[in-house]
Design an enzyme around this catalytic site. Structure first.
Site, PDB file in Angstrom:
ATOM      1  N   LYS A 114     -14.098   1.732  -3.071  1.00  0.00           N
ATOM      2  CA  LYS A 114     -14.708   2.255  -1.716  1.00  0.00           C
ATOM      3  C   LYS A 114     -15.895   2.969  -2.342  1.00  0.00           C
ATOM      4  O   LYS A 114     -17.178   3.038  -1.836  1.00  0.00           O
ATOM      5  CB  LYS A 114     -13.872   3.210  -0.806  1.00  0.00           C
ATOM      6  CG  LYS A 114     -13.167   2.774   0.107  1.00  0.00           C
ATOM      7  CD  LYS A 114     -12.575   3.535   0.966  1.00  0.00           C
ATOM      8  CE  LYS A 114     -11.602   3.232   1.777  1.00  0.00           C
ATOM      9  NZ  LYS A 114     -10.851   4.281   2.601  1.00  0.00           N
TER      10      LYS A 114
ATOM     11  N   HIS B 231       7.098 -26.966   0.934  1.00  0.00           N
ATOM     12  CA  HIS B 231       6.240 -28.021   0.262  1.00  0.00           C
ATOM     13  C   HIS B 231       4.937 -27.355  -0.541  1.00  0.00           C
ATOM     14  O   HIS B 231       4.086 -28.262  -0.770  1.00  0.00           O
ATOM     15  CB  HIS B 231       5.656 -28.921   1.485  1.00  0.00           C
ATOM     16  CG  HIS B 231       6.840 -29.379   2.456  1.00  0.00           C
ATOM     17  ND1 HIS B 231       7.497 -30.711   2.111  1.00  0.00           N
ATOM     18  CD2 HIS B 231       7.598 -29.008   3.391  1.00  0.00           C
ATOM     19  CE1 HIS B 231       8.299 -31.021   3.027  1.00  0.00           C
ATOM     20  NE2 HIS B 231       8.494 -29.724   3.896  1.00  0.00           N
TER      21      HIS B 231
ATOM     22  N   GLU C 249       0.981  -1.134   0.072  1.00  0.00           N
ATOM     23  CA  GLU C 249       0.052   0.179   0.125  1.00  0.00           C
ATOM     24  C   GLU C 249       0.850   1.240   0.069  1.00  0.00           C
ATOM     25  O   GLU C 249       0.416   2.302  -0.567  1.00  0.00           O
ATOM     26  CB  GLU C 249      -0.924  -0.081   1.117  1.00  0.00           C
ATOM     27  CG  GLU C 249      -2.255   0.752   1.057  1.00  0.00           C
ATOM     28  CD  GLU C 249      -3.220   0.526   2.224  1.00  0.00           C
ATOM     29  OE1 GLU C 249      -3.078   0.344   3.086  1.00  0.00           O
ATOM     30  OE2 GLU C 249      -4.541   0.381   1.757  1.00  0.00           O
TER      31      GLU C 249
HETATM   32  O1  PA5 Z   1      -2.820   2.027   6.242  1.00  0.00           O
HETATM   33  C1  PA5 Z   1      -3.941   2.532   5.977  1.00  0.00           C
HETATM   34  O2  PA5 Z   1      -4.060   3.854   6.113  1.00  0.00           O
HETATM   35  C2  PA5 Z   1      -5.245   1.773   5.431  1.00  0.00           C
HETATM   36  O3  PA5 Z   1      -4.789   0.586   5.168  1.00  0.00           O
HETATM   37  C3  PA5 Z   1      -5.969   1.831   6.773  1.00  0.00           C
HETATM   38  O4  PA5 Z   1      -5.390   0.859   7.918  1.00  0.00           O
HETATM   39  C4  PA5 Z   1      -7.380   1.064   6.744  1.00  0.00           C
HETATM   40  O5  PA5 Z   1      -7.730   1.666   5.518  1.00  0.00           O
HETATM   41  C5  PA5 Z   1      -8.495   1.372   7.870  1.00  0.00           C
HETATM   42  O6  PA5 Z   1      -8.530   2.696   8.169  1.00  0.00           O
HETATM   43  P1  PA5 Z   1      -9.131   3.413   9.316  1.00  0.00           P
HETATM   44  O7  PA5 Z   1      -7.988   2.854  10.428  1.00  0.00           O
HETATM   45  O8  PA5 Z   1      -9.394   4.635   9.118  1.00  0.00           O
HETATM   46  O9  PA5 Z   1     -10.416   2.496   9.642  1.00  0.00           O
END
Ligand code: PA5
Length: 445
Positions: free
Chosen positions: A414, A300, A279
């Site tokens: 989203k 394996h 990410e």
């Molecule tokens: O790294 C990030 O910012 C995202 O992966 C969030 O952790 C994830 O989308 C969850 O977001 P939030 O903590 O606002 O619910």
């Protein structure tokens, strides 16, 4: 102390598929520059570094109340808000729920079957809930929160006393609800993003709830931080990790990074790393593709691919020096040639031998790999692993010239979901989905 052995990444060891020393020398000026930018906290999201000095007395207080009063502890969160806690509990208290209290359930995936199962195992009257969401509005987390909030209200007179909100100090729907209803709250500092939040209350509350001293985790992180901010690349494991994988992708066309811990308890840590790496770096048509694996299990399953499949991977082992417990293999079946060699050895000898052999087998056929070692799996060294990976990721983002702290690419999916679930303002997205569905119909079998 955590160590990075990258010999099998170097040209001197793996020939053509390795990196010549001079190439790392050549990138030094860029590294000095990035180091300065990190130290100057060029981006506010580098606030994850400040977590190492945070005051955790409130976390300890809340955790001690949870330990004293409740039999089950449910965490609601997703992404960075769930992967970090899961990595912590699996590493530091494996198979926790079989004999420890409070039982811990981490619910992230809005799968109704899992939810149903958790509710059948956790008695609401004896349960505390930690809702973790930085934004305070994530659909997955907030919908499961809404269900639980309603259920608790119908079951116990003091529902609000059982909810702990871990969220932004000021913004978001969860903060608003928590303030209104009087939940206990813990703040994720404004600059700290989800995937860099494991060493914030996001991970530390659970650490304390399962009876582990979170100070040790932070101490481990502080101790590795000194090495992860050394401007001299040859002494800095985090910068080297990034530089090596960057060169492997850019020059050697190896964009896939396989993360293979040789410890069951570290598999969720590999998954946590994969989110952080993917990410943070997958942007502008660039990035490194991580995938989580497990040794010896995947010898394996996946090893054949790493050995003889496409030359597009770097394998990263996580090795544990001391498993702290062991079992000796008895000298039974001594008349059987294929088994008698095992008797007298221990399980830790075997798992370590398998790790070293796999490393060597890959190196022998010039397939680059490197090994991160930790002395043992405890809070101190988990703190080191987490912080090392976070520093490496932030650094590598700068190296690629991308912002390692945002995730613009996840927004469109989203928006479609909001449209389908009827959120105001997303009507056009709903129509787009409906149109797309019509198209898909033609190609079904
Ligand atoms: O790294 C990030 O910012 C995202 O992966 C969030 O952790 C994830 O989308 C969850 O977001 P939030 O903590 O606002 O619910």
């Amino acid at each position: 102390m955590l160590e990075l052995n990258f010999s099998n990444m170097m040209g001197e060891v793996v020939g053509q598929s390795g990196i010549p020393e001079r190439e790392i020398e050549g990138i030094k000026t860029t590294v000095y520059d990035i180091d300065k930018r990190i130290k100057a906290k060029e981006r506010p999201e580098l606030a994850f570094i400040d977590l190492l000095e945070q005051d955790i007395s409130e976390i300890k207080k809340i955790a001690s109340a949870v330990r004293g009063e409740f039999e089950s502890f449910i965490i609601l969160g997703i992404g960075g808000s769930a992967l970090g806690p899961r990595a912590i509990i699996e590493a530091l208290s494996p198979l926790h729920n079989l004999d420890k209290k409070p039982k811990v359930f981490i619910y992230d995936n809005v799968d109704p079957r899992t939810f149903d199962r958790i509710l059948s195992l956790a008695d609401i009257k004896k349960t505390a809930v930690n809702v973790i969401t930085k934004s305070g509005s994530t659909a997955e987390t907030m919908s499961s929160f809404m269900i639980l909030w309603d259920k608790f209200n119908k079951t116990v007179p003091d529902a609000s006393k059982r909810f702990i909100a871990t969220t932004d100090p000021e913004k978001g729907n969860l903060r608003k609800i928590a303030d209104e209803k009087g939940f206990k709250t813990l703040s994720i500092p404004p600059g700290v993003g989800g995937r860099y939040s494991v060493l914030s209350p996001v991970g530390l509350l659970l650490t304390e709830v399962i009876g582990i001293n979170a100070d040790e985790m932070l101490q481990g992180a502080r101790d590795i931080h000194k090495r992860c901010t050394d401007p001299e690349i040859w002494r800095n494991p985090a910068y080297l990790f990034g530089v090596l994988l960057y060169i492997m992708e850019r020059e050697e066309k190896r964009p896939i990074n396989v993360m293979v811990p040789y410890a069951d308890g570290l598999k969720p840590t590999a998954e946590w790393f994969c989110q952080l790496w993917a990410e943070s770096l997958g942007k502008l048509g660039m990035g490194l593709t991580p995938y989580p694996s497990l040794g010896t299990t995947d010898q394996h399953s996946q090893l054949q691919l790493w050995m003889e499949g496409p030359e597009d991977k770097v394998v990263i082992f996580i090795k544990v020096d001391d498993y702290t417990v062991d079992a000796e293999i008895p000298k039974v079946f001594q008349d059987m040639d294929g088994l008698n060699y095992l008797g007298g050895h221990t399980l830790s000898e075997l798992i370590k031998a398998e790790q070293e052999s796999t490393e060597l087998a890959l190196a022998k056929i010039k397939r680059p790999n490197m090994t991160i070692s930790i002395p043992k799996i405890d809070a101190y060294h988990m703190g080191q692993l987490f912080h090392f990976f976070e520093m490496a990721t932030a650094f590598t983002g700068f190296l690629y010239g991308v912002n390692p702290f945002n995730q613009p690419g996840v927004e469109e999916g989203k928006n479609f979901t909001y449209g389908m679930m009827g959120r105001k303002g997303y009507e056009a997205k709903r129509q787009e989905v409906e149109k797309a569905r019509e198209k898909k119909m033609c190609w079904r079998v």
